[in-house]
Design a protein around this motif. Structure first.
Motif, mmCIF file in Angstrom:
data_model
loop_
_atom_site.group_PDB
_atom_site.id
_atom_site.type_symbol
_atom_site.label_atom_id
_atom_site.label_comp_id
_atom_site.label_asym_id
_atom_site.label_seq_id
_atom_site.Cartn_x
_atom_site.Cartn_y
_atom_site.Cartn_z
ATOM 1 N N PRO A 129 10.924 -66.610 -19.504
ATOM 2 C CA PRO A 129 11.958 -65.946 -20.294
ATOM 3 C C PRO A 129 13.305 -66.644 -20.178
ATOM 4 O O PRO A 129 13.644 -67.206 -19.137
ATOM 5 C CB PRO A 129 11.999 -64.530 -19.707
ATOM 6 N N VAL A 130 14.062 -66.579 -21.283
ATOM 7 C CA VAL A 130 15.358 -67.253 -21.354
ATOM 8 C C VAL A 130 16.447 -66.221 -21.624
ATOM 9 O O VAL A 130 16.362 -65.451 -22.588
ATOM 10 C CB VAL A 130 15.368 -68.320 -22.475
ATOM 11 N N LEU A 131 17.445 -66.191 -20.761
ATOM 12 C CA LEU A 131 18.643 -65.389 -20.992
ATOM 13 C C LEU A 131 19.774 -66.366 -21.265
ATOM 14 O O LEU A 131 19.930 -67.351 -20.540
ATOM 15 C CB LEU A 131 18.983 -64.531 -19.767
ATOM 16 N N PHE A 132 20.564 -66.100 -22.302
ATOM 17 C CA PHE A 132 21.611 -67.076 -22.599
ATOM 18 C C PHE A 132 22.915 -66.429 -23.067
ATOM 19 O O PHE A 132 22.938 -65.307 -23.576
ATOM 20 C CB PHE A 132 21.120 -68.098 -23.639
ATOM 21 N N THR A 133 23.991 -67.178 -22.837
ATOM 22 C CA THR A 133 25.308 -66.861 -23.399
ATOM 23 C C THR A 133 25.827 -68.170 -24.008
ATOM 24 O O THR A 133 26.417 -68.991 -23.316
ATOM 25 C CB THR A 133 26.286 -66.356 -22.318
ATOM 26 N N MET A 137 28.492 -56.927 -27.718
ATOM 27 C CA MET A 137 29.385 -57.421 -28.758
ATOM 28 C C MET A 137 29.243 -56.605 -30.038
ATOM 29 O O MET A 137 30.238 -56.242 -30.679
ATOM 30 C CB MET A 137 29.077 -58.895 -29.037
ATOM 31 N N GLU A 138 28.016 -56.298 -30.410
ATOM 32 C CA GLU A 138 27.785 -55.521 -31.627
ATOM 33 C C GLU A 138 28.366 -54.115 -31.512
ATOM 34 O O GLU A 138 28.954 -53.587 -32.461
ATOM 35 C CB GLU A 138 26.283 -55.465 -31.917
ATOM 36 N N LEU A 139 28.174 -53.512 -30.350
ATOM 37 C CA LEU A 139 28.724 -52.171 -30.138
ATOM 38 C C LEU A 139 30.247 -52.180 -30.274
ATOM 39 O O LEU A 139 30.837 -51.337 -30.961
ATOM 40 C CB LEU A 139 28.318 -51.655 -28.755
ATOM 41 N N LEU A 140 30.908 -53.151 -29.627
ATOM 42 C CA LEU A 140 32.371 -53.212 -29.659
ATOM 43 C C LEU A 140 32.894 -53.576 -31.040
ATOM 44 O O LEU A 140 33.937 -53.071 -31.476
ATOM 45 C CB LEU A 140 32.880 -54.215 -28.618
ATOM 46 N N GLN A 141 32.171 -54.446 -31.751
ATOM 47 C CA GLN A 141 32.578 -54.779 -33.113
ATOM 48 C C GLN A 141 32.546 -53.547 -34.010
ATOM 49 O O GLN A 141 33.443 -53.333 -34.832
ATOM 50 C CB GLN A 141 31.659 -55.875 -33.674
ATOM 51 N N THR A 142 31.517 -52.729 -33.834
ATOM 52 C CA THR A 142 31.403 -51.498 -34.620
ATOM 53 C C THR A 142 32.533 -50.542 -34.289
ATOM 54 O O THR A 142 33.173 -49.964 -35.180
ATOM 55 C CB THR A 142 30.050 -50.811 -34.343
ATOM 56 N N GLU A 143 32.820 -50.378 -32.994
ATOM 57 C CA GLU A 143 33.853 -49.435 -32.573
ATOM 58 C C GLU A 143 35.252 -49.915 -32.931
ATOM 59 O O GLU A 143 36.121 -49.120 -33.298
ATOM 60 C CB GLU A 143 33.755 -49.195 -31.064
ATOM 61 N N LEU A 144 35.486 -51.232 -32.817
ATOM 62 C CA LEU A 144 36.820 -51.775 -33.091
ATOM 63 C C LEU A 144 37.035 -52.064 -34.571
ATOM 64 O O LEU A 144 38.174 -52.239 -35.017
ATOM 65 C CB LEU A 144 37.030 -53.067 -32.290
ATOM 66 N N GLY A 145 35.931 -52.146 -35.324
ATOM 67 C CA GLY A 145 36.057 -52.396 -36.753
ATOM 68 C C GLY A 145 36.453 -53.808 -37.102
ATOM 69 O O GLY A 145 37.082 -54.038 -38.146
ATOM 70 N N VAL A 174 8.050 -67.975 -26.010
ATOM 71 C CA VAL A 174 8.817 -67.570 -24.827
ATOM 72 C C VAL A 174 9.878 -66.553 -25.240
ATOM 73 O O VAL A 174 10.573 -66.729 -26.245
ATOM 74 C CB VAL A 174 9.489 -68.806 -24.178
ATOM 75 N N ALA A 175 10.003 -65.470 -24.461
ATOM 76 C CA ALA A 175 11.024 -64.458 -24.743
ATOM 77 C C ALA A 175 12.413 -65.050 -24.561
ATOM 78 O O ALA A 175 12.675 -65.784 -23.611
ATOM 79 C CB ALA A 175 10.839 -63.261 -23.812
ATOM 80 N N CYS A 176 13.313 -64.711 -25.493
ATOM 81 C CA CYS A 176 14.667 -65.288 -25.478
ATOM 82 C C CYS A 176 15.669 -64.189 -25.838
ATOM 83 O O CYS A 176 15.482 -63.470 -26.825
ATOM 84 C CB CYS A 176 14.721 -66.436 -26.482
ATOM 85 N N LEU A 177 16.738 -64.054 -25.041
ATOM 86 C CA LEU A 177 17.684 -62.962 -25.274
ATOM 87 C C LEU A 177 19.116 -63.418 -25.043
ATOM 88 O O LEU A 177 19.446 -63.979 -23.992
ATOM 89 C CB LEU A 177 17.367 -61.789 -24.336
ATOM 90 N N SER A 178 19.965 -63.172 -26.038
ATOM 91 C CA SER A 178 21.406 -63.368 -25.871
ATOM 92 C C SER A 178 21.965 -62.091 -25.255
ATOM 93 O O SER A 178 22.084 -61.063 -25.931
ATOM 94 C CB SER A 178 22.068 -63.645 -27.220
ATOM 95 N N VAL A 179 22.310 -62.131 -23.976
ATOM 96 C CA VAL A 179 22.589 -60.903 -23.227
ATOM 97 C C VAL A 179 23.854 -60.179 -23.671
ATOM 98 O O VAL A 179 23.986 -58.964 -23.478
ATOM 99 C CB VAL A 179 22.656 -61.189 -21.707
#
Length: 295
Positions: A62-66, A95-103, A85-90
């Motif tokens: 598995p790959v975790l990345f920033t 980021m999506e949650l904050l973008q939604t809340e901050l507009g 292989v599993a791959c996730l941008s942690v």
């Protein structure tokens, strides 16, 4: 059920501190995980990424990345999909949650947390302060401190101060030494003073290890007050009484990590400032050191 060994790839376009912390915190929830870490930091070009892709292909896991760069992200995700292989941008869910809340959309800025901005220089300044005010040095400068830690020798004052400095907190520390008076600057300290408490058995082990490190093997440990059980117990009790007399809150650090101790210090600092902001109400003062936090 036998444990399965996995390869865990941590890919970052910066120092990788965020990924390392998140992986460590998550893996601590598993019983003895068998994980081989592959750390890939400062990945900022396609040439550097190709080396990472080769490493993932050689030892799949598995790959975790920033990674902020869109083309590098796409290449990494595409390669992992091809390998199955599993791959996730942690950071994406946060980021999506904050973008939604901050507009608004977040800037695609690589390694933004490590730019040399005002916060960076505040942390550097705090580090210099800790070095100059460690172990009772420069007590005249306590008026500049954000917090002051007190405690017996080897109660983790110094490492806690350095951890706080990395958060931009100017932390002084003053040892409580048997038979010695505390600096008068602490009587009217313009910052919160926090005591660190540790159980006698744990403290003796730490001190014995310290003596071995500094080559003090010739000292009879059983005759030395520094590691004598009754002497150490009396030293700890005296330190506790001192904190109670001054109304200083106390944290039991016996089974706490430095990070946990620092987090509690920050909570006590916030509570101290909150009390200062509130108008004074006449009443019998509550003793904040009546109970040791974490004891």
């Amino acid at each position: 059920m036998p444990h399965r060994t996995i390869n865990l790839h941590l890919v970052s376009d910066s120092t990788g501190e965020t990924l390392n912390s998140m992986a460590r915190a998550t893996l601590s929830r598993f019983d003895e995980p068998h994980v081989i870490h592959h750390r890939w930091s400062l990945i900022r070009s396609r040439l550097q990424l190709d080396r990472v892709l080769d490493g993932i292909e050689a030892e799949p896991g598995p790959v975790l990345f920033t990674v902020a760069d869109r083309s590098l992200r796409h290449a990494l995700e595409e390669h992992c999909t091809r390998l199955g292989v599993a791959c996730l941008s942690v950071l994406d869910p946060i980021m999506e949650l904050l973008q939604t809340e901050l507009g608004e959309r977040a800037r695609e800025k690589r390694a933004a947390q490590h730019v040399m901005d005002a916060d960076y220089f505040r942390r550097i300044d705090a580090m210099h302060y800790v070095l100059a005010h460690d172990d009772g040095q420069g007590v005249a400068g306590i008026h500049e401190a954000d917090v002051c830690l007190v405690g017996v020798s080897r109660s983790s004052k110094t490492p806690t101060c350095f951890y706080l400095a990395n958060r931009g907190i100017k932390a002084a520390n003053v040892p409580i030494v048997p038979g010695a008076t505390m600096p008068p600057e602490l009587n009217e300290a313009p910052c919160p003073v926090v005591g660190l408490h540790i159980e006698a058995g744990a403290l003796i082990e730490i001190r014995r290890h310290r003596l071995r490190l500094i080559g003090a093997g010739g000292v009879r440990s059983d005759a030395n007050d520094y590691v004598d059980h009754e002497a150490v117990k009396a030293e700890i009790q005296a330190a506790r009484r001192l904190c109670t007399q001054h109304g200083w809150p106390v944290i039991d650090v016996t089974r706490r990590s430095i990070e946990e101790t620092a987090a509690t210090v920050l909570q006590l600092m916030e509570a101290w400032h909150e009390r200062r902001r509130q108008p004074a109400v006449p009443h019998a003062p509550e003793d904040p050191a009546a109970g040791v936090l974490g004891g």
